[in-house]
Write an enzyme that holds these catalytic residues in place. Structure first.
Site, PDB file in Angstrom:
ATOM      1  N   GLY A 105       0.757  -1.271  -0.136  1.00  0.00           N
ATOM      2  CA  GLY A 105       0.155   0.116  -0.070  1.00  0.00           C
ATOM      3  C   GLY A 105       0.816   1.229  -0.038  1.00  0.00           C
ATOM      4  O   GLY A 105       0.058   2.336  -0.083  1.00  0.00           O
ATOM      5  N   GLU A 114       3.902  -6.748   1.953  1.00  0.00           N
ATOM      6  CA  GLU A 114       3.466  -7.007   0.525  1.00  0.00           C
ATOM      7  C   GLU A 114       3.486  -5.825  -0.401  1.00  0.00           C
ATOM      8  O   GLU A 114       2.322  -5.351  -0.886  1.00  0.00           O
ATOM      9  CB  GLU A 114       1.903  -7.432   0.772  1.00  0.00           C
ATOM     10  N   PRO A 115       4.631  -5.388  -0.642  1.00  0.00           N
ATOM     11  CA  PRO A 115       4.573  -4.001  -1.548  1.00  0.00           C
ATOM     12  C   PRO A 115       4.449  -4.508  -3.011  1.00  0.00           C
ATOM     13  O   PRO A 115       5.026  -5.163  -3.492  1.00  0.00           O
ATOM     14  CB  PRO A 115       5.804  -3.580  -1.364  1.00  0.00           C
ATOM     15  N   GLY A 116       3.621  -3.637  -3.701  1.00  0.00           N
ATOM     16  CA  GLY A 116       3.473  -3.895  -5.153  1.00  0.00           C
ATOM     17  C   GLY A 116       4.111  -2.376  -6.009  1.00  0.00           C
ATOM     18  O   GLY A 116       5.032  -2.477  -6.324  1.00  0.00           O
ATOM     19  N   ARG A 139      -5.521   3.369 -15.731  1.00  0.00           N
ATOM     20  CA  ARG A 139      -5.742   3.913 -14.460  1.00  0.00           C
ATOM     21  C   ARG A 139      -6.227   5.236 -14.708  1.00  0.00           C
ATOM     22  O   ARG A 139      -7.012   5.746 -13.878  1.00  0.00           O
ATOM     23  CB  ARG A 139      -4.324   3.986 -13.887  1.00  0.00           C
ATOM     24  N   TYR A 159      -9.506   5.315 -12.263  1.00  0.00           N
ATOM     25  CA  TYR A 159      -9.425   6.070 -11.206  1.00  0.00           C
ATOM     26  C   TYR A 159      -9.212   7.496 -11.355  1.00  0.00           C
ATOM     27  O   TYR A 159      -8.850   8.244 -10.276  1.00  0.00           O
ATOM     28  CB  TYR A 159      -8.213   5.510 -10.237  1.00  0.00           C
ATOM     29  N   CYS A 190     -12.893   3.473 -28.755  1.00  0.00           N
ATOM     30  CA  CYS A 190     -14.050   4.207 -28.785  1.00  0.00           C
ATOM     31  C   CYS A 190     -14.825   4.467 -27.383  1.00  0.00           C
ATOM     32  O   CYS A 190     -15.885   3.615 -27.251  1.00  0.00           O
ATOM     33  CB  CYS A 190     -15.176   3.531 -29.704  1.00  0.00           C
ATOM     34  N   GLU A 191     -14.187   5.065 -26.614  1.00  0.00           N
ATOM     35  CA  GLU A 191     -14.785   5.440 -25.219  1.00  0.00           C
ATOM     36  C   GLU A 191     -14.138   6.959 -24.864  1.00  0.00           C
ATOM     37  O   GLU A 191     -13.060   7.169 -25.217  1.00  0.00           O
ATOM     38  CB  GLU A 191     -14.397   4.630 -23.937  1.00  0.00           C
ATOM     39  N   TYR A 222       0.420  -1.611 -12.287  1.00  0.00           N
ATOM     40  CA  TYR A 222      -1.028  -1.718 -12.551  1.00  0.00           C
ATOM     41  C   TYR A 222      -1.139  -1.141 -14.068  1.00  0.00           C
ATOM     42  O   TYR A 222      -1.928  -0.505 -14.253  1.00  0.00           O
ATOM     43  CB  TYR A 222      -1.846  -0.938 -11.677  1.00  0.00           C
TER      44      TYR A 222
HETATM   45  N1  LLP Z   1      -1.370  -6.826  -0.667  1.00  0.00           N
HETATM   46  C1  LLP Z   1      -2.836  -7.011  -1.152  1.00  0.00           C
HETATM   47  C2  LLP Z   1      -3.458  -7.968  -0.044  1.00  0.00           C
HETATM   48  C3  LLP Z   1      -3.328  -6.211  -2.025  1.00  0.00           C
HETATM   49  O1  LLP Z   1      -4.848  -6.210  -2.250  1.00  0.00           O
HETATM   50  C4  LLP Z   1      -2.567  -5.396  -2.721  1.00  0.00           C
HETATM   51  C5  LLP Z   1      -3.247  -4.325  -3.606  1.00  0.00           C
HETATM   52  C6  LLP Z   1      -1.127  -5.108  -2.426  1.00  0.00           C
HETATM   53  C7  LLP Z   1      -0.582  -6.049  -1.185  1.00  0.00           C
HETATM   54  C8  LLP Z   1      -0.429  -4.394  -2.932  1.00  0.00           C
HETATM   55  O2  LLP Z   1      -0.675  -3.101  -2.996  1.00  0.00           O
HETATM   56  P1  LLP Z   1       0.317  -1.725  -3.462  1.00  0.00           P
HETATM   57  O3  LLP Z   1       1.616  -1.942  -2.478  1.00  0.00           O
HETATM   58  O4  LLP Z   1       0.751  -2.131  -4.783  1.00  0.00           O
HETATM   59  O5  LLP Z   1      -0.282  -0.540  -3.184  1.00  0.00           O
HETATM   60  N2  LLP Z   1      -5.268  -1.148  -9.446  1.00  0.00           N
HETATM   61  C9  LLP Z   1      -4.974  -0.213  -8.491  1.00  0.00           C
HETATM   62  C10 LLP Z   1      -4.351  -0.664  -7.413  1.00  0.00           C
HETATM   63  C11 LLP Z   1      -5.095  -1.824  -6.622  1.00  0.00           C
HETATM   64  C12 LLP Z   1      -4.443  -2.485  -5.454  1.00  0.00           C
HETATM   65  C13 LLP Z   1      -5.168  -3.776  -5.126  1.00  0.00           C
HETATM   66  N3  LLP Z   1      -4.346  -4.578  -3.921  1.00  0.00           N
HETATM   67  C14 LLP Z   1      -4.303   0.852  -9.171  1.00  0.00           C
HETATM   68  O6  LLP Z   1      -3.912   0.843 -10.270  1.00  0.00           O
HETATM   69  O7  LLP Z   1      -4.107   1.938  -8.308  1.00  0.00           O
END
Ligand code: LLP
Length: 439
Positions: free
Chosen positions: A239, A273-275, A312, A316, A343-344, A372
């Protein structure tokens, strides 16, 4: 800090000019920087030095095998949300024993795959799922390692679509329910209580929601200890936000320090759990200008990338910086919407952007597209998905080839080979038997 910088008046990915990559691989093109990926992972990992911990990259942000391999080589763990994601981790050489499996809707076959592969933990998100995990584990003669995902009811102050820890969100279980479910799990021989998990949302730009969520969950851990249930690991979720525009998210060091402090008294392993923070600014989307036009009082730059490549902005209202790959100094400027061919009306990459006067063929760089971006891309309007390239110094390799038109119709059939279905073939379950399954 990222490795997409100007050199001699041209944007480069590390040591390679973006126009060279566009020429070689075509556009739209996702370009990732190995140096940035590694740097981000190491900075976050180091921020928790001194604490027993494991960074589990949330692969939903970008699940390209080359990216997974890059992190696996650094010793990363992985956070997954489907059997498909587990398949990818294994394909990329990741270890199942470092995999955390989250998500509200795991199917039996996915649970079985995860248990057979030997994942580190299943993050369970409801009473019904806990019962299901127990059944599947028993069937396989295994003990399922579990954690409950607790919903600490904290407002992460982010976009409502990506806030997951609110009281009324579909994710996790309340602290009260967790107490009850841990007690059930502890008595179930097919389950092994390993830890507790959290994830309150995404693109969070303050530290306070994280520490508040951790503090609330620590209360639960203490209560469980009193009941003789030991929580071996504490998963703080992902997050952490990044800078797309004018946000000022905490530096990973500050985030890590806050997590460390909040968990100073926790005796066990800490999981992350960083993404986004690992991959977001490690990738750009390179697109070519097709046309420029003016309608009424609005200027449009029509490019070859669309919402199908980067959804995105449409989804969003997200902001991604857009800049020319070869900036012109002191030239004439226009304010324009950068739009794709789909076409949107929501198909835009940026609105009201100040850009130099562009011509067909010019290249634009859409920043912060590593997270993402490709992962949420689609084939809407029968558009082939973009190629992905991973750069390392002055070398690049095609991490995913551009889809071909044949790829797009694979699996479809234009000639009808109908099967007849009789009404008798449908079995309708009685209410009573449905009740038993959920008990
Ligand atoms: N762990 C869990 C259980 C999650 O659901 C997520 C993201 C993460 C970790 C990783 O979160 P991060 O570190 O990336 O913030 N598509 C959206 C973001 C959706 C995130 C969903 N869950 C966007 O483009 O902003």
């Amino acid at each position: 800090m990222n490795h997409f910088q100007l050199q001699d008046g041209v944007l480069h990915a590390e040591e390679i000019p973006l126009p060279r990559l566009a020429e070689e691989y075509g556009t739209p093109l996702f370009v990732y920087s190995t140096a940035t990926l590694k740097r981000h992972w190491k900075v976050l990992d180091r921020s928790l030095a001194g604490l027993k911990h494991l960074v589990c990259y949330a692969i939903k942000a970008n699940s390209n095998l080359a990216i997974l391999r890059t992190f696996a080589e650094l010793g990363s763990g992985f956070d997954i949300v489907s059997g498909g994601e587990l398949y990818r981790v294994l394909q990329a050489g990741g270890k199942a024993s470092k995999v955390v499996y989250s998500g509200v809707g795991k199917r039996d076959d996915e649970l079985a795959f995860a248990l057979e592969a030997g994942v580190k933990v299943l993050d369970v998100e409801s009473a019904a799922e806990l019962a299901r995990v127990s059944i599947v584990a028993r069937r396989l003669g295994k003990r399922a390692p579990i954690a409950l995902r607790v919903n600490p009811a904290v407002d992460p102050k982010t976009h409502p679509y990506i806030a997951t820890g609110l009281k009324e969100s579909k994710f996790g279980v309340s602290v009260e329910d967790a107490l009850r479910l841990y007690a059930l799990a502890a008595k179930d021989e097919a389950l092994e209580v390993k830890g507790v998990a959290l994830h309150i949302g995404s693109q969070i730009t303050e530290v306070a929601p994280f520490t508040e969520a951790i503090a609330r969950t620590l209360g639960l851990v203490k209560e469980l200890a009193k009941q003789g249930i030991r929580i071996g690991h504490f998963d703080v979720g992902g997050g952490l936000g990044i800078q797309y525009h004018d946000e000022e998210p905490p530096h990973p060091d500050a985030y890590g320090a806050a997590v460390k402090k909040a968990l100073a008294r926790f005796d066990g392993e800490v999981l992350l759990e960083p993404g986004r923070v690992l991959v977001g600014n490690a990738g750009v989307l390179v697109t070519r200008v097709l046309y420029t036009k003016r309608n009424g009082r609005r200027n449009f730059v029509v490019v070859d990338a669309a919402m199908t490549d980067l959804v995105r902005p449409a989804f969003y209202g997200a902001h991604h910086e857009i800049e020319p790959v070869v900036p012109v100094e002191d030239g004439e400027e226009v304010v324009a919407d950068v739009v794709g061919p789909v076409c949107e009306s929501s198909d835009f990459l940026g609105k009201k952007r100040r850009l130099p006067a562009l011509e067909p063929g010019d290249l634009l760089c859409v920043r912060s597209a590593g997270a993402y971006g490709f992962a949420m891309s689609s084939n809407y309007n029968t558009r082939a998905r973009a190629a992905e390239v991973l750069v390392d110094g002055d070398e690049a390799f095609l991490a995913r080839r551009r889809e071909t038109l044949a790829d797009l119709v694979r699996g479809e059939s234009a000639t009808p080979r109908a099967r007849r279905f009789t009404k008798a073939a449908v079995r309708v379950k009685s209410r009573a038997s449905r009740g038993r399954r959920n008990a």
